[in-house]
Write a protein that holds these residues in place. Structure first.
Motif, PDB file in Angstrom:
ATOM      1  N   ARG A  52      38.657  63.948  25.679  1.00 39.62           N
ATOM      2  CA  ARG A  52      37.941  63.225  26.732  1.00 39.62           C
ATOM      3  C   ARG A  52      36.479  63.690  26.799  1.00 39.62           C
ATOM      4  NH1 ARG A  52      40.459  65.136  31.410  1.00 39.62           N
ATOM      5  NH2 ARG A  52      38.719  66.615  31.451  1.00 39.62           N
ATOM      6  N   ASP A  53      36.281  65.020  26.715  1.00 41.45           N
ATOM      7  CA  ASP A  53      34.937  65.576  26.880  1.00 41.45           C
ATOM      8  C   ASP A  53      34.021  65.291  25.697  1.00 41.45           C
ATOM      9  OD1 ASP A  53      35.716  66.519  29.255  1.00 41.45           O
ATOM     10  OD2 ASP A  53      35.745  68.640  28.716  1.00 41.45           O
ATOM     11  N   THR A  54      34.544  65.416  24.500  1.00 38.83           N
ATOM     12  CA  THR A  54      33.678  65.309  23.325  1.00 38.83           C
ATOM     13  C   THR A  54      33.924  64.024  22.550  1.00 38.83           C
ATOM     14  OG1 THR A  54      35.202  66.352  21.764  1.00 38.83           O
ATOM     15  CG2 THR A  54      33.798  67.824  23.061  1.00 38.83           C
ATOM     16  N   GLY A  55      35.048  63.369  22.820  1.00 41.65           N
ATOM     17  CA  GLY A  55      35.344  62.132  22.111  1.00 41.65           C
ATOM     18  C   GLY A  55      35.918  62.358  20.733  1.00 41.65           C
ATOM     19  N   VAL A  56      36.131  63.619  20.351  1.00 39.49           N
ATOM     20  CA  VAL A  56      36.565  63.930  18.991  1.00 39.49           C
ATOM     21  C   VAL A  56      37.862  63.184  18.624  1.00 39.49           C
ATOM     22  CG1 VAL A  56      37.858  65.987  19.700  1.00 39.49           C
ATOM     23  CG2 VAL A  56      37.025  65.809  17.357  1.00 39.49           C
ATOM     24  N   THR A  57      37.869  62.667  17.416  1.00 39.87           N
ATOM     25  CA  THR A  57      39.063  62.034  16.875  1.00 39.87           C
ATOM     26  C   THR A  57      40.058  63.132  16.505  1.00 39.87           C
ATOM     27  OG1 THR A  57      37.556  60.440  15.886  1.00 39.87           O
ATOM     28  CG2 THR A  57      39.844  60.409  15.101  1.00 39.87           C
TER      29      THR A  57
END
Lengths: 247, 335
Positions: free
Chosen positions: A190-195
Motif C-alpha cells: 500500500r505504501d510503496t506500491g511495490v509489485t
C-alpha cells in the motif's frame, strides 16, 4: 519514502527450462500487473523456485522472454537484475552470518546509494518495519528462525525493489506470525506500491494477500485467477489442494 | 581516523597509541638484534595484511602470495641492477606487474568460477611456474639468483633504499601502518561491506546487487599491489633473490602464517600474529641451539603453531580482544 510509488509490471512469455531429463518449467507465460500481489502455488517440484531463479537471473531459461516493465531480463546477471528493481528472498534463509542484522540489510541498500551512512539509516528503517528494530546489532545466529525470515525480507526490501519476490517466507511461522507478516506485506504494498510475487504453501497467507493466484503443476500453469476461482478449480483441487482446509 | 577508531574503547585507543609510540621509538631502545627481529615482524605483518584483504575480507583463498611479493622484488631489483632505476620509481613497475599477475589469476578464477581450494591451487600453480620461468631468465639472475650491490651503510639513502637497518625499519613500519589504515578504511566502506557479504554467501550477495566479479577483481588487485610493494622492500633489504625460495609455496605459507595465527579477517590479526610467531621462532632457535640436533627447532616451532591453531582456531586476536575488553560494547566482533 512512504508514498513514493515504485511498481513494475512483470511478464513471462513462453519460458522453458530443462534440467537433464527433467522439464522443470515448460512454456510458462503470465503477467503481473504493476502494484498487484500474485501468488505462485503448486506441489513440490512444480517449478516455482526455478521460475523465481530465472526471473532473478540465477538460472538462464532455455527459451522465452522475461520482461520487467519493458526491460528484458534474460541474459542479465543477478546483481544487474537487482539494480533493475527485482528484490528476492531465498526459500532457505541465507543471512551473512558474521555480519550484524544492520550490516546484512545495509548491503541491500548499497545497491542504490554509495554512502554507507545513508545505507545504514535506511537499513534501520527496514529493520524497524519488520519488527527487528531492537536487534540491529545482533548477529543472525542470535535471533529466531521467524526473525531470520524477517531479516531476509528486510534485506530484499532495502534494495528498493519495484518487484518483490518472496519464496516461502511464511513456512514454519506460527499463525500469529503469519498474520503479522501478511500485515507487513499489505502495508508495504500500500505504501510503496511495490509489485509482489510470492511462492507460498501457507494458504491462509495466499488467500489473505493475493490479488491473483497462479497454479503450477509439472512445470506448467494449470490455473490463473482470483484466489476464490482457483481454489474451486477441479484440476487444482485434484493435484494440489486436495481436501485441505482453505481457512 | 574516525572510522579506524570506530567501535574501539578508550582502552583500545590508549593501547594502540602506546604500541605506536613504542614502535616509533624502538630503534633508540633496543639493540641491533632485537631491531632485526622487529623488522621481520613488521614485514610479515605488512604482507599478512595484504593477504588478509583477499581471504579475510573478500573470501578468496590465495596460497601463492609469494608470486606477488616475488614479482615486486624481482622487477624493482632487476631495474635497479641493470638500469640503476631507484626503487621509488621501480615500485611503480613492481606494483603494475604484481597487479597484472593478480588480475590474470583473478580473471581466470572468477570468470570460470574456480572457487575455494581450486582457486588456491591456481594461485600456487602461477607462483610455481613463475619461479621456474625466472630460473631460466639470465637477465633476472637465473637459478643462481639476483644480487643487489651491497651498500655502504655509513649513511641512509632513502631514495635508493640503501642504508642502515634503522632506515629499513622505519620504511616497513610506515608501510605496515599505511596498510592498516588502508584496510581499516576499506573495511568500513561500501566495498568492504560488499567483500564481507561475498565472503559470507556470494549468491545472496549477488541477489542484493553486489557485482561479484568486479568486487573480487578489486580485492585481488589491491592485495597483489600491496604485496608487490612489500616485495620491493624485501629485495632491497635482503639484497639477494633466489627463484625457488622467493616464489616457492613454502614462502607463500610463511607469508600467511602470521595472519592465520593472529586471526583471518581481523584488522589486527596479521600484526599480532607476526609479533607472536617471529619472536617465537627466535626463542625456539635460542633454546634448541644447545641440543645440537638438526630439525629440532622447526619441530617444536611447528608444534607450537599447531597448538595455537588448534586451541584458538579463529586466531589469537579475537581471543585477546575479548580478554582485554577492547570493544566499546557495540557488536560486530573484534576488528
Amino acid at each position: 519514502m512512504a508514498g513514493r510509488r515504485r511498481a513494475a509490471r512483470l511478464a513471462l512469455r513462453g519460458v522453458s527450462k530443462r534440467f537433464g531429463g527433467l522439464q522443470a518449467v515448460s512454456d510458462v507465460s503470465f503477467d503481473v500487473a504493476a502494484g498487484e500481489i500474485h501468488a505462485l502455488i503448486g506441489p513440490n517440484g512444480a517449478g516455482k523456485t526455478t521460475i523465481f531463479n530465472m526471473i532473478a537471473g540465477m538460472i538462464r531459461p532455455d527459451s522465452g522472454q522475461i520482461l520487467l516493465d519493458d526491460i528484458p531480463l534474460v541474459g542479465r546477471r543477478p546483481d544487474q537484475i537487482c539494480r533493475a528493481g527485482v528484490g528476492r528472498t531465498f526459500q532457505i534463509v541465507r543471512p551473512f552470518s558474521q555480519l550484524t542484522l544492520l550490516e546484512n540489510v545495509a548491503v541491500g541498500a548499497l545497491s542504490w546509494t554509495d554512502d554507507i551512512d545513508t545505507a545504514r539509516a535506511h537499513a534501520r528503517e527496514m529493520l524497524a518495519l519488520l519488527g527487528l528494530g531492537g536487534r540491529a546489532e545482533a548477529l543472525p545466529g542470535e535471533i529466531t528462525l521467524p526473525d531470520r525470515k524477517c531479516l531476509e525480507v528486510a534485506r530484499a526490501l532495502a534494495t528498493r525493489p519495484k518487484l518483490l519476490m518472496l519464496d516461502e517466507v511464511m513456512a514454519g511461522l506460527r499463525p500469529a506470525e503469519t498474520d503479522r507478516m501478511v500485515a507487513v506485506f499489505r502495508r508495504i504494498n500500500r505504501d510503496t506500491g511495490v509489485t509482489i510475487l510470492l511462492i507460498e504453501h501457507v494458504m491462509r497467507a495466499v488467500m489473505a494477500l493475493s490479488d491473483r493466484v497462479l497454479v503450477l503443476n509439472n512445470g506448467r500453469v494449470i490455473a490463473d485467477g482470483s484466489p476464490r476461482e482457483v481454489t474451486r478449480d477441479p484440476e487444482v483441487l485434484a493435484c494440489y489442494l486436495g481436501s485441505e482446509d482453505l481457512g | 581516523m574516525r572510522r579506524i577508531l570506530e567501535g574501539a574503547s578508550p582502552r583500545a585507543r590508549v593501547l594502540l597509541a602506546a604500541l605506536g609510540a613504542l614502535l616509533l621509538a624502538a630503534p633508540f631502545l633496543v639493540d641491533s638484534y632485537v631491531l632485526s627481529v622487529l623488522i621481520i615482524v613488521l614485514f610479515f605483518a605488512y604482507v599478512g595484511q595484504a593477504w588478509n584483504l583477499m581471504l579475510g575480507f573478500a573470501g578468496q583463498l590465495s596460497l601463492g602470495h609469494a608470486l606477488f611479493v616475488g614479482i615486486g622484488a624481482y622487477a624493482s631489483a632487476a631495474l635497479f641492477v641493470h638500469f640503476h632505476l631507484p626503487p621509488w620509481a621501480g615500485v611503480f613497475a613492481a606494483v603494475a606487474l604484481a597487479v597484472l599477475a593478480g588480475s590474470v589469476i583473478g580473471y581466470l578464477g572468477f570468470r570460470f568460477s574456480i572457487r575455494g581450494a581450486y582457486f588456491a591451487l591456481l594461485t600456487i600453480a602461477f607462483a610455481e611456474f613463475t619461479g621456474i620461468a625466472v630460473a631460466h631468465v639470465d637477465w633476472l639472475g637465473g637459478s643462481g639468483g639476483l644480487f643487489l650491490p651491497v651498500s655502504n651503510r655509513a649513511h641512509d639513502d632513502l631514495a635508493n633504499l640503501r642504508g642502515s637497518p634503522t632506515m629499513f625499519y622505519y620504511v616497513i613500519l610506515t608501510l605496515t601502518a599505511g596498510a592498516l589504515a588502508l584496510c581499516s578504511w576499506l573495511l568500513n566502506s561500501r566495498l568492504g561491506l560488499y567483500w564481507k557479504a561475498i565472503r559470507e554467501d556470494q549468491e545472496a550477495a549477488e541477489a542484493l546487487g553486489v557485482p561479484l566479479f568486479r568486487c573480487k577483481m578489486i580485492a585481488v588487485a589491491i592485495s597483489s599491489g600491496l604485496s608487490g610493494i612489500g616485495g620491493v622492500w624485501y629485495a632491497f633489504y635482503y639484497n639477494n633473490l633466489f627463484p625457488e625460495t622467493t616464489f616457492g609455496t613454502s614462502h607463500s605459507i610463511e607469508l600467511i602464517l602470521a595472519t592465520v595465527v593472529g586471526g583471518v579477517g581481523t584488522l589486527f590479526g596479521p600484526i599480532l600474529g607476526a609479533f607472536v610467531l617471529t619472536p617465537l621462532g627466535e626463542v625456539m632457535t635460542a633454546l634448541t641451539e644447545g641440543i645440537g640436533i638438526d630439525g629440532v627447532k622447526p619441530f617444536f616451532w611447528g608444534l607450537a603453531v599447531a597448538a595455537i591453531v588448534l586451541f584458538r582456531p579463529s586466531g589469537l586476536w579475537p581471543w585477546l580482544y575479548r580478554l582485554l575488553a577492547l570493544g566499546n560494547g557495540t557488536r560486530g566482533g573484534p576488528r
